[in-house]
Scaffold this motif. Structure first.
Motif, PDB file in Angstrom:
ATOM      1  N   ARG A 169      11.066  -8.493   1.226  1.00  0.00           N
ATOM      2  CA  ARG A 169      12.526  -8.607   1.170  1.00  0.00           C
ATOM      3  C   ARG A 169      13.184  -7.433   1.888  1.00  0.00           C
ATOM      4  O   ARG A 169      14.235  -7.570   2.500  1.00  0.00           O
ATOM      5  CB  ARG A 169      12.966  -8.661  -0.295  1.00  0.00           C
ATOM      6  N   GLY A 170      12.602  -6.255   1.751  1.00  0.00           N
ATOM      7  CA  GLY A 170      13.105  -5.081   2.451  1.00  0.00           C
ATOM      8  C   GLY A 170      14.214  -4.337   1.760  1.00  0.00           C
ATOM      9  O   GLY A 170      14.787  -3.403   2.331  1.00  0.00           O
ATOM     10  N   HIS A 171      14.527  -4.687   0.536  1.00  0.00           N
ATOM     11  CA  HIS A 171      15.504  -3.923  -0.233  1.00  0.00           C
ATOM     12  C   HIS A 171      15.273  -4.172  -1.721  1.00  0.00           C
ATOM     13  O   HIS A 171      14.633  -5.149  -2.113  1.00  0.00           O
ATOM     14  CB  HIS A 171      16.940  -4.282   0.159  1.00  0.00           C
ATOM     15  N   ALA A 172      15.787  -3.265  -2.528  1.00  0.00           N
ATOM     16  CA  ALA A 172      15.619  -3.345  -3.980  1.00  0.00           C
ATOM     17  C   ALA A 172      16.901  -3.865  -4.603  1.00  0.00           C
ATOM     18  O   ALA A 172      17.999  -3.412  -4.254  1.00  0.00           O
ATOM     19  CB  ALA A 172      15.280  -1.968  -4.545  1.00  0.00           C
ATOM     20  N   THR A 173      16.772  -4.789  -5.525  1.00  0.00           N
ATOM     21  CA  THR A 173      17.945  -5.403  -6.142  1.00  0.00           C
ATOM     22  C   THR A 173      18.116  -5.048  -7.617  1.00  0.00           C
ATOM     23  O   THR A 173      19.107  -5.443  -8.225  1.00  0.00           O
ATOM     24  CB  THR A 173      17.881  -6.936  -6.005  1.00  0.00           C
ATOM     25  N   SER A 174      17.165  -4.316  -8.188  1.00  0.00           N
ATOM     26  CA  SER A 174      17.214  -4.021  -9.620  1.00  0.00           C
ATOM     27  C   SER A 174      16.463  -2.721  -9.897  1.00  0.00           C
ATOM     28  O   SER A 174      15.703  -2.226  -9.052  1.00  0.00           O
ATOM     29  CB  SER A 174      16.569  -5.156 -10.420  1.00  0.00           C
ATOM     30  N   LEU A 175      16.654  -2.201 -11.108  1.00  0.00           N
ATOM     31  CA  LEU A 175      15.885  -1.024 -11.516  1.00  0.00           C
ATOM     32  C   LEU A 175      14.406  -1.347 -11.606  1.00  0.00           C
ATOM     33  O   LEU A 175      13.560  -0.470 -11.380  1.00  0.00           O
ATOM     34  CB  LEU A 175      16.401  -0.505 -12.857  1.00  0.00           C
ATOM     35  N   GLU A 176      14.068  -2.580 -11.904  1.00  0.00           N
ATOM     36  CA  GLU A 176      12.658  -2.980 -11.920  1.00  0.00           C
ATOM     37  C   GLU A 176      12.055  -2.829 -10.523  1.00  0.00           C
ATOM     38  O   GLU A 176      10.911  -2.382 -10.371  1.00  0.00           O
ATOM     39  CB  GLU A 176      12.531  -4.422 -12.407  1.00  0.00           C
ATOM     40  N   ASP A 177      12.829  -3.191  -9.505  1.00  0.00           N
ATOM     41  CA  ASP A 177      12.363  -3.010  -8.133  1.00  0.00           C
ATOM     42  C   ASP A 177      12.182  -1.531  -7.809  1.00  0.00           C
ATOM     43  O   ASP A 177      11.208  -1.132  -7.150  1.00  0.00           O
ATOM     44  CB  ASP A 177      13.360  -3.616  -7.140  1.00  0.00           C
ATOM     45  N   VAL A 178      13.126  -0.719  -8.246  1.00  0.00           N
ATOM     46  CA  VAL A 178      13.017   0.726  -7.996  1.00  0.00           C
ATOM     47  C   VAL A 178      11.754   1.266  -8.655  1.00  0.00           C
ATOM     48  O   VAL A 178      11.027   2.073  -8.057  1.00  0.00           O
ATOM     49  CB  VAL A 178      14.264   1.473  -8.510  1.00  0.00           C
ATOM     50  N   ALA A 179      11.483   0.835  -9.878  1.00  0.00           N
ATOM     51  CA  ALA A 179      10.267   1.280 -10.571  1.00  0.00           C
ATOM     52  C   ALA A 179       9.031   0.924  -9.752  1.00  0.00           C
ATOM     53  O   ALA A 179       8.111   1.742  -9.602  1.00  0.00           O
ATOM     54  CB  ALA A 179      10.194   0.650 -11.957  1.00  0.00           C
ATOM     55  N   ALA A 180       8.998  -0.280  -9.212  1.00  0.00           N
ATOM     56  CA  ALA A 180       7.851  -0.685  -8.388  1.00  0.00           C
ATOM     57  C   ALA A 180       7.734   0.180  -7.142  1.00  0.00           C
ATOM     58  O   ALA A 180       6.629   0.557  -6.725  1.00  0.00           O
ATOM     59  CB  ALA A 180       7.983  -2.162  -8.011  1.00  0.00           C
ATOM     60  N   LEU A 181       8.865   0.528  -6.538  1.00  0.00           N
ATOM     61  CA  LEU A 181       8.856   1.332  -5.317  1.00  0.00           C
ATOM     62  C   LEU A 181       8.480   2.789  -5.581  1.00  0.00           C
ATOM     63  O   LEU A 181       8.147   3.524  -4.641  1.00  0.00           O
ATOM     64  CB  LEU A 181      10.220   1.259  -4.640  1.00  0.00           C
ATOM     65  N   LEU A 182       8.540   3.220  -6.830  1.00  0.00           N
ATOM     66  CA  LEU A 182       8.126   4.570  -7.205  1.00  0.00           C
ATOM     67  C   LEU A 182       6.668   4.625  -7.666  1.00  0.00           C
ATOM     68  O   LEU A 182       6.181   5.677  -8.069  1.00  0.00           O
ATOM     69  CB  LEU A 182       9.019   5.097  -8.329  1.00  0.00           C
ATOM     70  N   SER A 183       5.971   3.523  -7.573  1.00  0.00           N
ATOM     71  CA  SER A 183       4.626   3.400  -8.141  1.00  0.00           C
ATOM     72  C   SER A 183       3.566   4.047  -7.267  1.00  0.00           C
ATOM     73  O   SER A 183       3.765   4.261  -6.059  1.00  0.00           O
ATOM     74  CB  SER A 183       4.279   1.921  -8.325  1.00  0.00           C
ATOM     75  N   PRO A 184       2.411   4.362  -7.833  1.00  0.00           N
ATOM     76  CA  PRO A 184       1.276   4.799  -7.016  1.00  0.00           C
ATOM     77  C   PRO A 184       0.902   3.771  -5.949  1.00  0.00           C
ATOM     78  O   PRO A 184       0.505   4.140  -4.843  1.00  0.00           O
ATOM     79  CB  PRO A 184       0.157   4.984  -8.047  1.00  0.00           C
ATOM     80  N   ALA A 185       1.042   2.486  -6.267  1.00  0.00           N
ATOM     81  CA  ALA A 185       0.746   1.449  -5.278  1.00  0.00           C
ATOM     82  C   ALA A 185       1.684   1.552  -4.087  1.00  0.00           C
ATOM     83  O   ALA A 185       1.270   1.401  -2.928  1.00  0.00           O
ATOM     84  CB  ALA A 185       0.860   0.066  -5.922  1.00  0.00           C
ATOM     85  N   ALA A 186       2.961   1.836  -4.340  1.00  0.00           N
ATOM     86  CA  ALA A 186       3.937   1.956  -3.250  1.00  0.00           C
ATOM     87  C   ALA A 186       3.667   3.186  -2.391  1.00  0.00           C
ATOM     88  O   ALA A 186       3.925   3.176  -1.185  1.00  0.00           O
ATOM     89  CB  ALA A 186       5.345   2.008  -3.822  1.00  0.00           C
ATOM     90  N   ALA A 187       3.147   4.256  -3.017  1.00  0.00           N
ATOM     91  CA  ALA A 187       2.856   5.463  -2.248  1.00  0.00           C
ATOM     92  C   ALA A 187       1.863   5.188  -1.124  1.00  0.00           C
ATOM     93  O   ALA A 187       1.897   5.846  -0.076  1.00  0.00           O
ATOM     94  CB  ALA A 187       2.317   6.548  -3.176  1.00  0.00           C
ATOM     95  N   LEU A 188       1.004   4.202  -1.317  1.00  0.00           N
ATOM     96  CA  LEU A 188       0.033   3.839  -0.283  1.00  0.00           C
ATOM     97  C   LEU A 188       0.680   3.030   0.835  1.00  0.00           C
ATOM     98  O   LEU A 188       0.058   2.808   1.881  1.00  0.00           O
ATOM     99  CB  LEU A 188      -1.112   3.040  -0.914  1.00  0.00           C
ATOM    100  N   GLN A 189       1.926   2.593   0.608  1.00  0.00           N
ATOM    101  CA  GLN A 189       2.664   1.811   1.604  1.00  0.00           C
ATOM    102  C   GLN A 189       3.787   2.632   2.234  1.00  0.00           C
ATOM    103  O   GLN A 189       4.753   2.066   2.763  1.00  0.00           O
ATOM    104  CB  GLN A 189       3.270   0.569   0.932  1.00  0.00           C
ATOM    105  N   LEU A 190       3.656   3.968   2.212  1.00  0.00           N
ATOM    106  CA  LEU A 190       4.748   4.838   2.663  1.00  0.00           C
ATOM    107  C   LEU A 190       5.196   4.547   4.095  1.00  0.00           C
ATOM    108  O   LEU A 190       6.409   4.523   4.359  1.00  0.00           O
ATOM    109  CB  LEU A 190       4.360   6.309   2.504  1.00  0.00           C
ATOM    110  N   PRO A 191       4.315   4.336   5.076  1.00  0.00           N
ATOM    111  CA  PRO A 191       4.815   4.055   6.435  1.00  0.00           C
ATOM    112  C   PRO A 191       5.748   2.855   6.496  1.00  0.00           C
ATOM    113  O   PRO A 191       6.801   2.905   7.163  1.00  0.00           O
ATOM    114  CB  PRO A 191       3.529   3.821   7.233  1.00  0.00           C
ATOM    115  N   ALA A 192       5.396   1.772   5.807  1.00  0.00           N
ATOM    116  CA  ALA A 192       6.257   0.585   5.802  1.00  0.00           C
ATOM    117  C   ALA A 192       7.570   0.864   5.078  1.00  0.00           C
ATOM    118  O   ALA A 192       8.649   0.440   5.521  1.00  0.00           O
ATOM    119  CB  ALA A 192       5.531  -0.584   5.150  1.00  0.00           C
ATOM    120  N   LEU A 193       7.497   1.588   3.961  1.00  0.00           N
ATOM    121  CA  LEU A 193       8.709   1.949   3.229  1.00  0.00           C
ATOM    122  C   LEU A 193       9.621   2.833   4.078  1.00  0.00           C
ATOM    123  O   LEU A 193      10.839   2.637   4.113  1.00  0.00           O
ATOM    124  CB  LEU A 193       8.339   2.695   1.944  1.00  0.00           C
TER     125      LEU A 193
END
Length: 377
Positions: free
Chosen positions: A34-58
């Motif tokens: 989607r390319g953007h966060a629409t809720s605090l739940e999305d923000v939580a996911a983007l702060l996750s260890p899993a998201a840290a592995l996707q830093l270039p895309a983020l």
């Protein structure tokens, strides 16, 4: 309408932190597509260890969102410290009243000279900073400083102890455009532990300062948390929630988000390494905020190293301080050609990490394909 301090206790921030830690690639993938966060739940996911592995895309998406709203401009500003006198006892702050530092309050005339020194370096946007002391707001001192520096500077904001709305009104009338108030930490038990004496102990009253400033007429509202006091995911989620509340209740105000990591300070303070995000986590945190708050100004200070700030230019940051001193009157003691302190500054709030002069920061921004903006907006 409810203020944020009444809304915040109902938010499941601690639960969201736990969900963040457990986020899977499958849960993260739809947000990245989607390319953007629409809720605090999305923000939580983007702060996750899993998201840290996707830093270039983020980082790529974060930069794209910032360019869409702000173009390729990076606004430069400098802080002007008026005083390090303070009535609070805060364990993490160099200005805490129990610290044995030289106490300095500069005159209105000295403040104007400091502003002129910064203007000669190209800076046209100023953040006035002072320790929390009642004498600053009881005698018209801050308003007098605002009036004295506005003929020199295009734009002035303030970061002083929180006030009631009527006390802010004269500062707006003097020409001040922006108000900055960090909550410091949104975690109430930690807040009470690190603020042991003084008016800053009023946790909920501080939380609503931005809304009191809105009522006074400020055109920009700045909020932030200090990373190094409590879990950084908790703080980032709380900050996102606070920003979301303000953009819903104050849609015509420019919102600014600051992301300072704590630095060592007088009183032998050291940030808790358990709570300070590492560089990759910190960059991911900025991306998460940008994806949730595409219209917000995101500010990074000279607390961060030159190398890390260089990386932030294309990441979604839109404002940077440059050539800063955190001691009242400190610019008058700079070696002007090199733009660096000619002596130790024992009255500083903390020692900065990026010590480059403003022109060097501006040149770095140009090299990275962006435009440094010296004047206020």
């Amino acid at each position: 309408m409810s203020t944020f301090s009444t809304v915040y206790p109902q938010l499941p921030i601690a639960e969201l932190v736990q969900r963040s830690l457990a986020t899977t690639d499958a849960q993260l993938a739809p947000i990245l597509r989607r390319g953007h966060a629409t809720s605090l739940e999305d923000v939580a996911a983007l702060l996750s260890p899993a998201a840290a592995l996707q830093l270039p895309a983020l980082a790529e998406r974060s930069g794209e969102l910032a360019q869409r709203r702000f173009g390729r401009a990076i606004r430069l500003f400098a802080p002007l410290y008026l005083s390090n006198e303070c009535v609070n006892v805060c364990t993490y702050c160099g200005f805490s009243r129990t610290n044995q530092i030289p106490r300095i309050t500069i005159s209105v005339e000295h403040a104007a000279r400091e502003a002129s020194l910064l203007r000669a370096r190209g800076i046209g946007s100023l953040l006035i900073v002072a320790g929390e002391h009642p004498k600053f707001v009881s005698n018209g001192y801050v308003e007098a400083v605002i009036r004295a520096v506005l003929p020199i500077m295009a734009d002035v904001s303030i970061e002083i102890g929180p006030l009631e709305t009527p006390a802010y009104v004269p500062m707006v009338a003097a020409g001040c455009a922006g108000l900055v108030v960090y909550q410091e930490t949104y975690h109430e038990p930690t807040y009470r532990a690190v603020h042991t004496a003084g008016p800053k102990k009023r946790y909920r009253w501080r939380m609503d300062a931005a809304e009191r400033g809105l009522a006074a007429g400020f055109r920009r509202l700045g909020i932030g948390a200090l990373y190094g006091l409590h879990d950084f995911r908790f703080e980032a989620l709380s900050l996102a929630a606070h920003a979301d509340h303000l953009r819903r209740t104050c849609p015509d105000v420019q919102l600014a988000i600051s992301v300072p990591r704590l630095r060592p300070a007088a009183g032998e303070f050291q940030p808790d390494p358990r709570h300070v995000p590492g560089d990759a986590e910190f960059l991911g945190l900025i991306c998460a905020l940008r994806l949730f708050l595409p219209e917000a100004d995101i500010i990074v200070s000279t607390r961060e190293s030159a190398a890390l700030r260089d990386r932030m230019v294309s990441l979604g940051v839109t404002t940077m301080s440059a050539g800063a001193s955190t001691e009242p009157g400190g610019y008058s003691d700079f070696e002007q050609e090199a733009w660096s302190p000619a002596r130790a500054q024992p009255g500083e709030q903390f020692h900065i990490a990026d010590e480059r002069p403003p022109h060097a920061v501006a040149e770095m921004i140009r090299r990275r394909g962006y435009l440094p903006v010296w004047q206020g907006v």
